[in-house]
Scaffold this motif. Structure first.
Motif, mmCIF file in Angstrom:
data_model
loop_
_atom_site.group_PDB
_atom_site.id
_atom_site.type_symbol
_atom_site.label_atom_id
_atom_site.label_comp_id
_atom_site.label_asym_id
_atom_site.label_seq_id
_atom_site.Cartn_x
_atom_site.Cartn_y
_atom_site.Cartn_z
ATOM 1 N N ARG A 83 0.889 -1.191 0.079
ATOM 2 C CA ARG A 83 0.478 0.322 -0.081
ATOM 3 C C ARG A 83 1.062 1.337 0.218
ATOM 4 N NH1 ARG A 83 -4.037 -3.324 3.409
ATOM 5 N NH2 ARG A 83 -2.523 -3.047 5.411
ATOM 6 N N GLU B 64 -4.131 7.344 -0.517
ATOM 7 C CA GLU B 64 -5.314 5.697 -0.326
ATOM 8 C C GLU B 64 -6.849 5.379 -1.362
ATOM 9 O OE1 GLU B 64 -6.061 4.052 1.997
ATOM 10 O OE2 GLU B 64 -4.271 4.199 3.356
ATOM 11 N N SER B 65 -7.164 6.711 -2.252
ATOM 12 C CA SER B 65 -7.287 6.995 -2.887
ATOM 13 C C SER B 65 -6.638 5.494 -4.250
ATOM 14 C CB SER B 65 -7.744 7.635 -3.518
ATOM 15 O OG SER B 65 -6.738 8.226 -3.997
ATOM 16 N N ASN C 115 -4.584 3.331 -3.288
ATOM 17 C CA ASN C 115 -5.163 1.731 -2.897
ATOM 18 C C ASN C 115 -6.394 1.476 -3.567
ATOM 19 O OD1 ASN C 115 -2.264 2.501 -2.192
ATOM 20 N ND2 ASN C 115 -2.963 2.769 -0.215
ATOM 21 N N GLU D 284 1.013 -3.017 4.970
ATOM 22 C CA GLU D 284 2.100 -1.723 4.301
ATOM 23 C C GLU D 284 3.045 -1.394 4.545
ATOM 24 O OE1 GLU D 284 -0.085 0.495 5.426
ATOM 25 O OE2 GLU D 284 -2.037 0.612 5.836
#
Length: 328
Positions: free
Chosen positions: A159, A163-164, A166, A213
């Protein structure tokens, strides 16, 4: 069957018709033993008894097959005769690293990646190596478990901070898993002479996603290896996608923006198709360091272990280089 041509993130593959009907992912699981990584221990002074014990413990981190071990530990005396490539490696290290070797052996972990290229994944003091998790981490344990349970391909996602991106990568993979499992058919003729299966692992098309992560302390060795192959993309906020099959063989490290439905299908067709080139070194990908004893897990302590590619084929087979058109 026609040729299958596809490009992705600098990876070019040609699949040709061959008598072996075993899917690539299954042939790799049963017959392709992982390439070894090297731990090179540079020293100036004679190695002490306690240091020898540390070195011995490193040699037990990966299983030994009837052949080369998956992890090779090499001592290199910087004040004596060195192998030319070890001397070159030593000279390329920073001056502060060389100065540390005066007091304690200095160590470089080097792994083979795509097309035989070697990368230095980590370097530091000998006393620091054991804590790295070179061959074992929760993600690699889970990959091993899934592959031995019948997953055709485990898609590892590192990741990013975005976040978008991901989420988009996750949605693409999950939406395609079911579509491709229904759309693609396994080769006919599995089980016939020349295409025998030896392990009890179920043969099916099954794909899964495993996310980690980048900050996970237990995965730093794996993360450093994979992100080091796509540094610019990862620094720019791209999650990295790694299709893993066989005995932990990574097909490529792919920035998420380089993957779409068409290219994912091409990759899956290749991995699910008949193993047209049985010689491992002529196929794309590189092996991740995983502590699993694959032969025992697949065939049992006294089970029949299938031979790898016949020596005659190794000597006569040559890769075919074709011009690859641009992808969709």
């Amino acid at each position: 069957m026609p040729r299958i041509l596809f490009p992705i993130a600098g990876l070019f593959v040609v699949a040709l018709v061959h008598a072996c009907n075993i899917p690539v992912f299954r042939y790799a699981l049963e017959r392709w033993r992982p390439d070894p990584c090297e731990i090179i221990v540079f020293h100036r002074e004679p190695v002490t008894k306690s240091q020898h014990q540390t070195i011995g413990s490193l040699e037990t981190l990966a299983p030994t097959y009837d052949g080369p071990t998956h992890l090779r530990v090499i001592l290199s005396n910087v004040g004596g005769d060195q192998e030319p490539d070890h001397r070159e490696l030593w000279q390329s290290l920073p001056d502060d690293a060389k100065s540390k070797a005066i007091h304690e052996p200095y160590t470089v972990v080097r792994c083979k990646v795509t097309q035989g290229r070697q990368v230095n994944v980590w370097h530091g003091r000998l006393s620091e190596v054991k804590a790295l998790g070179i061959t074992q981490s929760p993600a690699r344990d889970e990959m091993s478990r899934r592959l031995l349970a019948g997953d055709s391909v485990v898609w590892l996602m590192i990741r990013s901070v975005n976040e978008s991106k991901n989420a988009r990568a996750r949605d693409l993979l999950r939406s395609q898993f079911e579509t491709l499992a229904d759309k693609i058919e396994l080769p006919e003729g599995v089980g016939l002479p020349g295409s025998e299966l030896f392990a009890d692992v179920p043969l099916l098309l099954k794909f899964s996603l495993l996310e980690i992560e980048a900050s996970d302390a237990k995965e730093q060795f794996l993360i450093k290896l994979l992100t080091g192959m796509q540094q610019e993309a990862f620094a720019a906020g791209e999650p990295l996608l790694v299709p893993v099959f066989g005995r932990g063989r990574a097909l490529a490290v792919i920035p998420a923006s380089d993957l779409n439905e068409h290219r994912m299908e091409d990759l899956t067709v290749f991995l699910s198709g008949a193993c047209s080139c049985q010689v491992k070194e002529q196929n794309p990908g590189f092996d991740l360091l995983i502590s699993t004893d694959w032969d025992t897990e697949l065939f049992g302590a006294d089970g029949e272990v299938p031979a790898d590619t016949p020596q005659r084929q190794r000597q006569t087979s040559k890769p075919k280089l074709l011009t690859i058109p641009k992808g969709k």
